[in-house]
Design a protein around this motif. Structure first.
Motif, PDB file in Angstrom:
ATOM      1  N   ALA A 417       0.823  -1.210   0.000  1.00 15.76           N
ATOM      2  CA  ALA A 417       0.000   0.000   0.000  1.00 15.76           C
ATOM      3  C   ALA A 417       0.856   1.258   0.000  1.00 15.76           C
ATOM      4  O   ALA A 417       0.387   2.339  -0.372  1.00 15.76           O
ATOM      5  N   THR A 418       2.118   1.153   0.422  1.00 15.58           N
ATOM      6  CA  THR A 418       2.984   2.333   0.534  1.00 15.58           C
ATOM      7  C   THR A 418       4.246   2.244  -0.304  1.00 15.58           C
ATOM      8  O   THR A 418       4.963   3.233  -0.433  1.00 15.58           O
ATOM      9  N   GLU A 419       4.560   1.108  -0.875  1.00 13.03           N
ATOM     10  CA  GLU A 419       5.801   0.925  -1.628  1.00 13.03           C
ATOM     11  C   GLU A 419       5.502   0.394  -3.028  1.00 13.03           C
ATOM     12  O   GLU A 419       4.622  -0.450  -3.208  1.00 13.03           O
ATOM     13  N   THR A 420       6.254   0.889  -3.995  1.00  7.03           N
ATOM     14  CA  THR A 420       6.140   0.357  -5.344  1.00  7.03           C
ATOM     15  C   THR A 420       6.785  -1.013  -5.424  1.00  7.03           C
ATOM     16  O   THR A 420       7.632  -1.371  -4.597  1.00  7.03           O
ATOM     17  N   ALA A 421       6.389  -1.778  -6.431  1.00  4.13           N
ATOM     18  CA  ALA A 421       7.070  -3.048  -6.692  1.00  4.13           C
ATOM     19  C   ALA A 421       8.506  -2.764  -7.126  1.00  4.13           C
ATOM     20  O   ALA A 421       8.818  -1.701  -7.665  1.00  4.13           O
ATOM     21  N   ASP A 457      12.595   0.447  -9.526  1.00  4.10           N
ATOM     22  CA  ASP A 457      11.231   0.623  -9.036  1.00  4.10           C
ATOM     23  C   ASP A 457      10.253   0.508 -10.197  1.00  4.10           C
ATOM     24  O   ASP A 457      10.452   1.120 -11.260  1.00  4.10           O
ATOM     25  N   VAL A 458       9.182  -0.240  -9.984  1.00  2.00           N
ATOM     26  CA  VAL A 458       8.113  -0.341 -10.977  1.00  2.00           C
ATOM     27  C   VAL A 458       7.147   0.806 -10.729  1.00  2.00           C
ATOM     28  O   VAL A 458       6.482   0.858  -9.699  1.00  2.00           O
ATOM     29  N   ILE A 459       7.095   1.767 -11.661  1.00  3.67           N
ATOM     30  CA  ILE A 459       6.244   2.942 -11.453  1.00  3.67           C
ATOM     31  C   ILE A 459       5.026   2.944 -12.382  1.00  3.67           C
ATOM     32  O   ILE A 459       4.211   3.867 -12.332  1.00  3.67           O
ATOM     33  N   GLY A 460       4.892   1.926 -13.211  1.00  2.03           N
ATOM     34  CA  GLY A 460       3.726   1.853 -14.067  1.00  2.03           C
ATOM     35  C   GLY A 460       3.573   0.480 -14.691  1.00  2.03           C
ATOM     36  O   GLY A 460       4.567  -0.156 -15.053  1.00  2.03           O
TER      37      GLY A 460
END
Length: 493
Positions: A417-421, A457-460
């Motif tokens: 809920a608070t961290e990207t993959a 970081d996965v951002i999308g």
């Protein structure tokens, strides 16, 4: 009616450039001034566009066209929009030396059509802008000033350091104004009393002082009657030059700037540090009356773990990904997903086709493989000796050999809920898309660190209507926030 052209013969002293010919035996006789003679004639396009032809052939033939442009070879073309007198010089070399020969060319009338160029109009506002076009440093935008390597490594942007918004407040950089006029190629520099300069240039500016934001500031009033000129070398960026006494934004010893990008509301320039030519400085300017807004980069929303999970990455057991051939798929900027530093909204998939065909393959059991499909986009840090698209086999035996095709390992940390993959690849030379980038830095030269882990970081992630895209980013400068971001798509070939 043909315009009248006349010329006056001039002879200059012989200029000996031994460095250019030291590999040749200095035997026989050097060329004579008569042998360096040349002729010229107007072209069918305009009497202000002249074709120059040397009378003889030499193994090196260098031209100074007197308008800021240069050329090589037996025949060159020079463009002279404005009426006036120009000194054209040809320097020729044989195995015993060299000589220069000059003549003055008089252009009788200005050709307005040659002045109506998109590049000139964007810089000056065009013929209708009788008061010129005034520019200022884009202070509110991150990356408006910075430095990178020369020659460029990853692209033409402030790779090593990029100033944050308003970081140089008080230096004098933000209060200076620069006005370009199309009429007479005039240039006006308003300093408001003082300017910002590289510390190595302090001895040339009496009263230089520490402004408290790095480097030096100094009292300075620019002279009147300054000029600007632009040359457009073939296959290279246009070069903007300000006459002595004037400069733009930050003085690092030179007054010639490569125009990396110019639009109605943006001028992005690169200049080589004259005290340390291994450095290139960058400045970004905007029109004085343009308000770019100060909208912050949006924070990436965490990816729902039910949307992007391990199966999304590896498919039915093995899944290959590659760069999406589109603008915004490969770039670097001040925030995740931004390519404001490079390539700034441009699609480079055709220029770097060998990069966009690379495959990044994820398989069950944590196996990650890199397949360049026979070619790579090499840069200087990889040690191949040349840059650009070339066979992947060129890496063999170089410090960058580990960045070639290979198999490593990976792990996926799913989003909360608070961290990207996060996707982590581990192994000597393991990377996704850009070999040099790792968390918090970039390699300046190979070899890569043994068994290093690199996390993205996965951002999308989008998987709708048969279209699947995965966007990842990596922060290479934790202090200033410089992010490389990549958009990947499945390889369905």
């Amino acid at each position: 009616m043909k315009r009248y052209l006349k010329y006056i013969w001039l002879m200059l002293p012989i200029l000996v450039l031994a460095a250019c010919v030291e590999e040749y035996s200095l035997e026989g006789n050097p060329p004579t001034e008569a042998e360096a003679n040349f002729g010229f004639q107007p072209t069918a396009t305009s009497d202000n566009i002249l074709q120059f032809t040397a009378d003889n052939d030499f193994f090196i033939m260098n031209w100074d066209l007197g308008n800021g442009a240069t050329g090589t070879g037996k025949t060159v073309t020079g463009t002279y929009p404005l009426a006036g007198t120009y000194t054209v010089t040809l320097t020729v070399f044989n195995n015993a030396g060299n000589v220069s020969f000059s003549r003055e060319i008089e252009i009788a009338e200005t050709d307005p059509l040659l002045l109506d160029k998109p590049l000139f109009n964007a810089l000056t506002g065009g013929a209708a802008a009788t008061e010129g076009k005034t520019w200022k440093i884009d202070a509110s935008r991150p990356g408006h000033f910075g430095v990178g390597p020369n020659p460029s490594a990853a692209g033409d942007f402030p790779e090593w350091y990029a100033a944050q918004a308003n970081e140089k407040e008080g230096s004098g950089m933000y209060t200076d104004r620069y006005t370009f006029f199309l009429d007479g190629f005039n240039f006006n520099m308003e300093t408001n009393g003082f300017v910002y300069l590289n510390a190595a240039q302090g001895s040339s500016f009496p009263g230089a002082f520490d402004p408290g934001v790095g480097d030096l500031s100094a009292p300075y009033e620019a002279p009147d009657n300054l000029k600007w000129s632009i040359i457009e070398p073939e296959g290279a960026y246009p070069e903007l030059t300000i006459s002595p006494g004037g400069f733009l934004g930050y003085f690092a010893g030179g007054r010639t700037y490569q125009i990396i990008n110019i639009e109605e509301n943006e001028l992005f320039l690169r200049m080589v540090d004259q005290a340390n030519t291994e450095l290139a400085w960058y400045i970004r300017l905007i029109p004085e009356d343009f308000d770019p807004g100060e909208e912050p980069e949006p924070e990436p929303e965490p990816i729902d773990p039910t949307v992007f999970a391990l199966q999304s990455l590896i498919g039915d057991g093995t899944k290959a990904w590659r760069l999406k051939p589109a603008a915004g798929a490969f770039g670097v900027g001040p925030g995740p997903g931004s390519d404001a530093f490079f390539p700034n909204g441009n699609d480079i998939s055709e220029d770097r086709a060998c990069l966009f065909n690379d495959l990044f393959i994820f398989s069950e059991g944590g196996q990650f493989s890199y397949d360049p499909q026979g070619d790579i986009f090499a840069e200087s840090y990889m040690g191949t000796g040349s840059e650009g698209c070339q066979p992947a086999s060129n890496l063999v035996g170089t410090p960058g050999e580990a960045w070639g095709p290979g198999t490593h390992s990976f792990s996926l940390t799913e989003a909360t809920a608070t961290e990207t993959a996060k996707i982590t690849v581990t192994g000597t030379g393991a990377f996704i898309v850009l070999p040099k980038a790792f968390n918090g830095g970039e390699y300046g030269a190979g070899p890569p660190e043994a068994n290093r882990s690199v996390t993205y970081d996965v951002i999308g992630y989008v998987n709708e209507g048969g279209q699947e895209e995965l966007t990842i980013t990596i922060n290479i400068n934790e202090a200033d926030g410089i992010f490389w971001s990549f958009v990947l798509i499945p390889d369905n070939d």
